[in-house]
Design a protein around this motif. Sequence first.
Motif, PDB file in Angstrom:
ATOM      1  N   VAL A   2      62.491 -12.330  14.385  1.00 22.05           N
ATOM      2  CA  VAL A   2      63.533 -11.656  13.625  1.00 22.05           C
ATOM      3  C   VAL A   2      63.698 -10.231  14.131  1.00 22.05           C
ATOM      4  N   ILE A  11      68.052 -13.837  14.069  1.00 22.95           N
ATOM      5  CA  ILE A  11      66.948 -14.787  13.981  1.00 22.95           C
ATOM      6  C   ILE A  11      66.988 -15.627  15.245  1.00 22.95           C
ATOM      7  N   ARG A  31      63.312 -21.216   7.762  1.00 22.59           N
ATOM      8  CA  ARG A  31      63.692 -21.160   6.345  1.00 22.59           C
ATOM      9  C   ARG A  31      63.279 -19.832   5.721  1.00 22.59           C
ATOM     10  N   ARG A  32      62.066 -19.410   5.992  1.00 27.56           N
ATOM     11  CA  ARG A  32      61.581 -18.156   5.412  1.00 27.56           C
ATOM     12  C   ARG A  32      62.345 -16.952   5.946  1.00 27.56           C
ATOM     13  N   ALA A  33      62.641 -16.979   7.235  1.00 26.92           N
ATOM     14  CA  ALA A  33      63.360 -15.849   7.839  1.00 26.92           C
ATOM     15  C   ALA A  33      64.769 -15.729   7.258  1.00 26.92           C
ATOM     16  N   ALA A  35      65.825 -16.797   4.327  1.00 30.28           N
ATOM     17  CA  ALA A  35      65.722 -16.360   2.933  1.00 30.28           C
ATOM     18  C   ALA A  35      65.359 -14.884   2.835  1.00 30.28           C
ATOM     19  N   ASP A  36      64.455 -14.435   3.698  1.00 24.61           N
ATOM     20  CA  ASP A  36      64.001 -13.038   3.639  1.00 24.61           C
ATOM     21  C   ASP A  36      65.111 -12.068   4.018  1.00 24.61           C
ATOM     22  N   VAL A  37      65.674 -12.235   5.205  1.00 24.39           N
ATOM     23  CA  VAL A  37      66.676 -11.259   5.653  1.00 24.39           C
ATOM     24  C   VAL A  37      68.012 -11.478   4.967  1.00 24.39           C
ATOM     25  N   HIS A  39      68.606 -11.890   1.939  1.00 22.88           N
ATOM     26  CA  HIS A  39      68.672 -11.217   0.642  1.00 22.88           C
ATOM     27  C   HIS A  39      68.335  -9.732   0.744  1.00 22.88           C
ATOM     28  N   ARG A  40      68.199  -9.226   1.958  1.00 19.44           N
ATOM     29  CA  ARG A  40      67.965  -7.792   2.117  1.00 19.44           C
ATOM     30  C   ARG A  40      69.262  -7.022   1.879  1.00 19.44           C
ATOM     31  N   VAL A  92      71.944 -18.219   1.074  1.00 14.31           N
ATOM     32  CA  VAL A  92      71.962 -16.754   1.165  1.00 14.31           C
ATOM     33  C   VAL A  92      73.403 -16.257   1.066  1.00 14.31           C
TER      34      VAL A  92
END
Length: 252
Positions: A2, A11, A31-33, A35-37, A39-40, A92
């Motif tokens: 990322v 990504i 999936r985690r990447a 979801a993480d970015v 919602h930033r 997202v």
Amino acid sequence: MVEVDGAVARIILNRPHQHNAVTTALAVGLRRAIADVGHRPDVRVIVLSGAGGHFCSGGDFDEVTALSARGADALRGLFDEFGAACAAIGDVPVPVIAAVAGDAMAGGFELLQASDIVLVSDSARISDNHIRFGMIPGGGGSQRLPRLVGTQRALGHMLSGDRIDGAQAVAWGLAYEMYADHEFADRTEQFASRIAGFDPVAAGRIKQLVRSGLTGSLAEGLAAETDAVVDHIIAGTGARGAQRFAGRGGRS
């Protein structure tokens, strides 16, 4: 992998020696990447690409074989995780752009189909080639592709295993724009930066309306759009946009 540069998050599928073939670990990380970015508050657009000159060649056959030996539950985990990664794109609020160069085969093609916007290089090689290996889609291709291109084109493509190039992907409605290889990176960056420059609340609402509208009736979608635009103008950032538009005498 990322990278975040201002409002644009990148990504990158990073298994270049395997043409970024999907393993369970890659699917979980993707999936985690997302979801993480996604919602930033500082991120307004995500660009999804592959390392080493290819987008994604599909599932990793070595892992598929190993998981198959462990039984159905172990194998299902791979497809569940990849499906969750594809679903995360829709979950997202920010637009997710697939930047497709090189191979986008099988699962890679399915990841392309799940994205919000697709940009392709002119030499991209795209195919649902499961049939060539006696396999069937497992990442959503049998369901998304007919919705994107129609039943005839989807079945003809999946049952023949034919490859299409960037121009055909645009003609079929699978991609928004095609850029020449030598300018693909720059043009993709310019496009993503332009999207990121617009109001993020409006962008998120447009994305949500389009995606949710595809799951219901036209009447339900139109009603949801009316509710959304009224709320956006009364209580959201649309009020400022309407004022600016009115100040220009209605000229866009």
